[in-house]
Design an enzyme around this catalytic site. Structure first.
Site, PDB file in Angstrom:
ATOM      1  N   GLY A  81       2.543  19.051  -9.060  1.00 50.72           N
ATOM      2  CA  GLY A  81       1.827  19.634  -7.941  1.00 50.72           C
ATOM      3  C   GLY A  81       1.447  21.074  -8.210  1.00 50.72           C
ATOM      4  CB  SER A 180       1.747  17.546 -13.930  1.00 52.22           C
ATOM      5  OG  SER A 180       0.582  18.258 -13.620  1.00 52.22           O
ATOM      6  CE1 TYR A 181       3.182  25.291 -11.403  1.00 51.45           C
ATOM      7  CE2 TYR A 181       5.233  24.642 -10.340  1.00 51.45           C
ATOM      8  CZ  TYR A 181       4.357  25.633 -10.754  1.00 51.45           C
ATOM      9  OH  TYR A 181       4.658  26.950 -10.535  1.00 51.45           O
ATOM     10  CG  ASP A 416      -4.196  15.692 -19.356  1.00 44.96           C
ATOM     11  OD1 ASP A 416      -5.068  15.751 -18.472  1.00 44.96           O
ATOM     12  OD2 ASP A 416      -3.130  16.332 -19.318  1.00 44.96           O
ATOM     13  CG  HIS A 469      -2.137  14.959 -16.180  1.00 42.63           C
ATOM     14  ND1 HIS A 469      -2.025  16.084 -16.955  1.00 42.63           N
ATOM     15  CD2 HIS A 469      -1.496  15.244 -15.015  1.00 42.63           C
ATOM     16  CE1 HIS A 469      -1.363  17.014 -16.286  1.00 42.63           C
ATOM     17  NE2 HIS A 469      -1.018  16.520 -15.112  1.00 42.63           N
TER      18      HIS A 469
END
Length: 492
Positions: A81, A180-181, A416, A469
């Site tokens: 996020g 990701s985050y 990605d 991703h």
């Protein structure tokens, strides 16, 4: 002496029985609306209070290993996020269920078993973090103003209390995973765990390492890889690449000249209709939202949100990323949530199935989550939190933990465009470790599944061929394969 084999067998049975029953029975999930059949292993879910004074409570769902929960690793999964619920990983990536083919919004979606769930070889905890995300909440709304360090401290408190609830799992190898985050969440949480161990906090968390997929790490490496990756993948011409490179002198983010920014804007404009999270996958466009992202982004233009994706099984039109959307305000580190930029939770997405299922009050009752009347609707990526990225580059954390001997796997879907593998490979090399397993292909089903390179200090870099991703979503079979091999210590 004749009775000793019987006594040993009895002791083993009692041990296995204790593993099955020691977990908190009031957190047991015995069945799920939308799913018919028996679970392959035991499931538990509920809240852990990380701050008594504010009633700040984090929600988890744990799936015990389908193999040997008494000895198999326990793995924490974190979506990114910031602001994304880890239920996204639960129902769309490496969790025990998928939505059935042909499920359509209207009635309650149907679930089917995921044959490539990571629970095949490990117990896995899905955690909604920080408070305000997914089913997690606080009675004090000021808790929703948060950032990297508070998120890490709360997640560490969660783990300490969670292992008190599940004492029979305290000695199992423990790993932290995500994408990701979570490239920020994981090293900062690992740091809290390691410091807690050094302080002899109880229960002792048996951390062995972590694995991160397409993770945010360092702005210099992450951001600067965008334009070269686009050229390498044939998305922009060589003339265009040489033009923007000359204008920007190899730096494609931050404080750049007006001429450089104009060239970067042109690259972004040419790529805006691509699925940024998997350049091979289709993108479902909402032009008005694409335009809102273009206009409102607070990042350098080259890293504003571009596109979305469709899952190949089951059907949904959605963003693949739960992702670090590379939307930091460079000036102060505050990360605007998607509704601030687009007026809706996420651009170019329709996560109706997950929302319908998780907003169903019968589902919430069964998983011991609070009703909508108390904590609101489930959101894939929430607008409830006000989040600041304050931890800076993660390179210092990776250097610290690898030097201490923790096992680390850094993996990347190689298609990605959000966090290109080229930038990730570059920062891994920058740690300066010697190569112990030279760049080579790895295989699944007799086919090349990607490439890998191994380094000193238990550090491995891995690509997954043709993936975007969110690797467990795009390449579930290959994902379970490398996960299983890495956890067991096998050569990938």
């Amino acid at each position: 002496m004749a009775s000793s084999p019987f006594l040993l067998l009895l002791a083993l049975v009692l041990l296995l029985f204790s593993v099955a029953i020691a977990a908190p029975e009031n957190h047991l999930v015995a069945q799920l609306p939308g799913f018919d059949g028996a679970f392959p292993s035991k499931h538990y879910s509920g809240y852990v209070t990380v701050d008594e004074s504010n009633n700040r409570r984090l929600f988890y769902y744990v799936v015990l290993s389908e193999s040997d929960p008494a000895t198999d690793p326990v793995v924490l999964w974190l979506n990114g996020g910031p602001g994304c619920s880890s239920f996204d990983g639960f129902v769309y990536e490496n969790g025990p269920f998928n939505f059935e083919h042909g499920s359509t919004p209207g009635g309650l979606p149907k679930l089917q078993l995921n044959p490539y769930s990571w629970s095949k070889v490990s117990s896995i905890i899905y955690l909604d973090s920080p408070a305000g995300v997914g089913m997690s909440y606080s009675s004090n709304k000021s808790d929703y103003t948060t950032g990297d360090m508070k998120t890490a401290v709360d997640a560490h408190t969660f783990l300490l209390k969670w292992f008190e609830l599940y004492p029979e799992l305290q000695s199992n190898p423990f790993y932290i995973s995500g994408e990701s985050y979570a490239g920020i969440y994981i090293p900062t949480l690992a740091d809290e765990v390691v410091k807690g161990t050094q302080k002899d906090l109880k229960p002792r968390i048996n951390l062995k390492g972590y694995l991160i997929g397409n993770g945010v790490t360092d702005m210099g490496y992450d951001y600067n890889s965008f334009v070269p990756f686009a050229h390498g993948m044939g998305l922009i011409s060589t003339d265009h690449f040489e033009d923007v490179s000359a204008a920007c002198h190899g730096t494609f983010w931050g404080k750049v000249s007006d001429v450089c920014q104009e060239k970067i804007d042109r690259v972004r404009l040419e790529l805006k209709d691509l699925n940024q999270y998997n350049i091979l996958a289709p993108c479902y466009h909402h032009p008005e939202i694409q335009e809102a992202v273009f206009v409102n982004s607070s990042l350098p233009a080259s890293f504003r949100k571009l596109g979305e994706t469709e899952r190949t099984f089951p059907v949904r039109k959605r963003m693949a990323g739960r992702s670090w959307p590379l939307r930091l305000a460079v000036s102060d580190g505050r990360v605007p949530m998607w509704p601030e930029l687009t007026g809706r939770s996420l651009p170019c997405t329709s996560d109706e199935l997950a929302t319908i299922w998780l907003d169903d009050e019968d589902v919430r009752a069964v998983i011991h989550a609070k009703p909508k009347s108390l904590i609101g609707s489930w959101e894939l990526n929430t607008a409830r939190i006000d989040y600041t990225h304050e931890a800076g580059s993660m390179l210092k954390y990776h250097k610290k933990f690898t030097a201490m001997g923790y096992r680390v796997l850094i993996y990347s879907g190689d298609h990605d465009l959000c966090i290109p593998f080229t930038g990730t490979e570059a920062w891994v090399r920058s740690l300066g470790y010697g190569v112990v397993d030279s760049w080579r292909s790895w295989y699944f089903g007799g086919q090349v599944a990607g490439y890998t390179q191994g380094y000193d200090h238990n550090l491995t870099f891995l690509t997954i061929k043709g993936s975007g991703h969110t690797v467990p979503e795009y390449k579930p079979k290959e994902s379970l394969a490398f996960y299983t091999r890495w956890l067991s210590g096998e050569k990938i």
